[in-house]
Design an enzyme around this catalytic site. Structure first.
Site, PDB file in Angstrom:
ATOM      1  NE  ARG A   1     -17.626  -9.223 -12.687  1.00  0.00           N
ATOM      2  CZ  ARG A   1     -18.724  -8.464 -12.649  1.00  0.00           C
ATOM      3  NH1 ARG A   1     -18.888  -7.588 -11.670  1.00  0.00           N
ATOM      4  NH2 ARG A   1     -19.655  -8.581 -13.578  1.00  0.00           N
TER       5      ARG A   1
ATOM      6  CE1 TYR B   1       1.041   1.078   0.906  1.00  0.00           C
ATOM      7  CE2 TYR B   1      -1.162   1.035  -0.071  1.00  0.00           C
ATOM      8  CZ  TYR B   1       0.131   0.553  -0.017  1.00  0.00           C
ATOM      9  OH  TYR B   1       0.507  -0.457  -0.863  1.00  0.00           O
TER      10      TYR B   1
ATOM     11  CG  ASP C   1      -4.953   1.067   6.023  1.00  0.00           C
ATOM     12  OD1 ASP C   1      -4.751   0.036   6.698  1.00  0.00           O
ATOM     13  OD2 ASP C   1      -4.452   1.250   4.902  1.00  0.00           O
TER      14      ASP C   1
ATOM     15  CE  LYS D   1       1.480  -3.539   3.482  1.00  0.00           C
ATOM     16  NZ  LYS D   1       0.616  -3.472   2.264  1.00  0.00           N
TER      17      LYS D   1
END
Length: 441
Positions: A109, A162, A233, A258
């Site tokens: 992790r 967003y 962003d 994306k």
């Protein structure tokens, strides 16, 4: 033709006329030095296209691959791991010395060689100190905010942000955070909204639905002297076309789902940090249990290697489509920052090195919902689906009035968001033309 020079003059002169000829010619070329691979990275002197391949590595060694250690193989293996075995108790004890668990790997992790390779390459492309991979783009946004904001703080968020990020920020009010949305074109006027308790300003430029371009240098200049963290962003532009840390931002968020991965087959996020902000972000990610899957990290690293090539094609396809759409009677407005009539065009010219494949169009207001839905449903090549940044073209309806502040978005007509993929341009135009015929009834 060249959009503009990429020297310091172009980055500081928003009033330059460079790029004013963008609407001329039959092929609408906004290529520039960054897009053509001739722009050199500020820190290393390496041209951008070479940096996509070599980022995060020593010369002749690709980021994270260390081929001499891996029998000459170019790409690093995919490390699927939870448990990491120590040689002895002394090594286990030594691994606890670094609270941020950076090196060596101590548990799956906390990072693997695959993840480190992706993080290192992306940080170098953005000009950052380090990056933190997360399980999704939304996880990157939430981790970045939670790294700095506490109960009693004031959080300023762009009104064009967003939508899932907006929903998350709204939820913070239940924990004592004052959340306020600002007009994305406020620029230096952000100073009037800052309070003594303002802790963070969250930007997104352009907005991923309505494409307002923010004056990032003006906003960061107002925040930095007050110790206010700025998070932006950068999913739309990617480091191929914008490097916000150079403009004063403290933290950069990516939905690597994306453009960074680029093939619509991975869910991945990342937060790129300055040296000052990295401990807070890395610490928050660990406390929140943030980690990304091994296969997604590998796909993200692979995507970075072709980022420049893909973004140039997305850019060209989108601009050609935008110019074609401008001439259609059914279209009232095309919202694309690279078009001279876009309200934020001059700021985009100053700060960006190009434009990606995502833009908006507004249909004439006399077309109703039923006709618009029929048009969308008739399209053969433009898919109807969430996300963007893959190789495929997409077109979805949007309605900013459902959540925007009064006055920041006026109802001009039905808004559609377009993502230009890699299909043949003539085929895409023919698909839209057939859809417009359905729209007209």
């Amino acid at each position: 033709m060249t959009l503009r020079d990429t020297g310091s003059e172009a980055r500081t002169d928003a009033g330059s006329d460079a790029g004013s000829d963008i609407s001329s010619g039959t092929r609408h070329d906004i290529s520039n030095d960054a897009g053509s691979g001739t722009r050199r990275d500020i820190s290393s002197g390496t041209r951008r296209d070479t940096l996509y391949v070599q980022a995060g590595s020593e010369p002749h060694v690709q980021a994270g691959s260390e081929p001499r250690r891996r029998h000459g193989y170019v790409n690093p293996p995919v490390h699927r791991v939870s448990t990491v075995l120590y040689r002895d108790t002394a090594e286990m004890a030594a691994s606890q010395a670094d609270p941020l668990k950076r090196t060596p790997p101590v548990y799956g992790r906390f990072g693997t060689p695959t993840g480190r390779a992706f993080e290192s390459a992306l940080a170098e492309l953005e000009g950052g100190h380090a990056a933190v991979a997360t399980c999704s783009g939304l996880a990157a946004a939430t981790t970045a905010v939670l790294s700095f904001v506490r109960a009693g703080d004031h959080l300023l968020v762009s009104d064009s942000v967003y939508m899932p990020t907006r929903r998350f920020c709204d939820s913070l009010t239940a924990f004592g955070v004052r959340v306020e949305y600002y007009d994305p074109v406020v620029g230096a006027g952000i100073e009037e909204l800052l309070r003594p308790e303002t802790r963070l300003v969250y930007l997104e430029s352009p907005g991923s639905t309505t494409f307002e371009v923010q004056d990032v240098p003006a906003i960061t200049a107002a925040c930095r002297p007050r110790g206010i963290t700025t998070v932006i962003d950068n999913t739309w532009a990617t480091p191929a076309f914008l490097r916000p840390l150079e403009l004063g931002a403290d933290v950069v968020v990516h939905s690597a789902t994306k453009y960074l991965t680029g093939h619509a087959d991975s869910i991945l996020g990342a937060v790129v940090c300055s040296e000052e902000t990295f401990p807070a972000v890395r610490g928050a990610a660990m406390r929140l249990g943030q980690c990304a899957g091994a296969d997604d990290l590998y796909l993200g690293l692979r995507g970075l290697r072709t980022l420049g090539v893909r973004l140039r094609q997305h850019q060209q396809q989108a601009l050609d489509l935008a110019h074609w759409l401008r001439e259609r009677d059914e279209v009232a407005e095309v919202i694309h920052p690279a078009l001279p009539e876009h309200p934020g065009h001059r700021v985009w010219q100053r700060d960006f090195d190009g434009a990606s494949g995502l833009f908006g169009l507004v249909l004439r207001p006399d077309f109703g919902r039923t006709a618009v839905d029929a048009m969308i449903d008739s399209l053969r090549l433009f898919g109807l689906g969430h996300s963007w940044g893959g190789y495929e073209s997409l077109l979805v309806p949007a309605d900013p009035l459902t959540h925007r502040l009064p006055g920041t978005w006026r109802d001009r007509g039905p808004l559609l968001r377009v993502h230009a993929g890699f299909e043949d341009l003539d085929d895409l135009e023919a698909d839209l033309a057939a859809g417009f015929a359905v729209l007209r009834g």
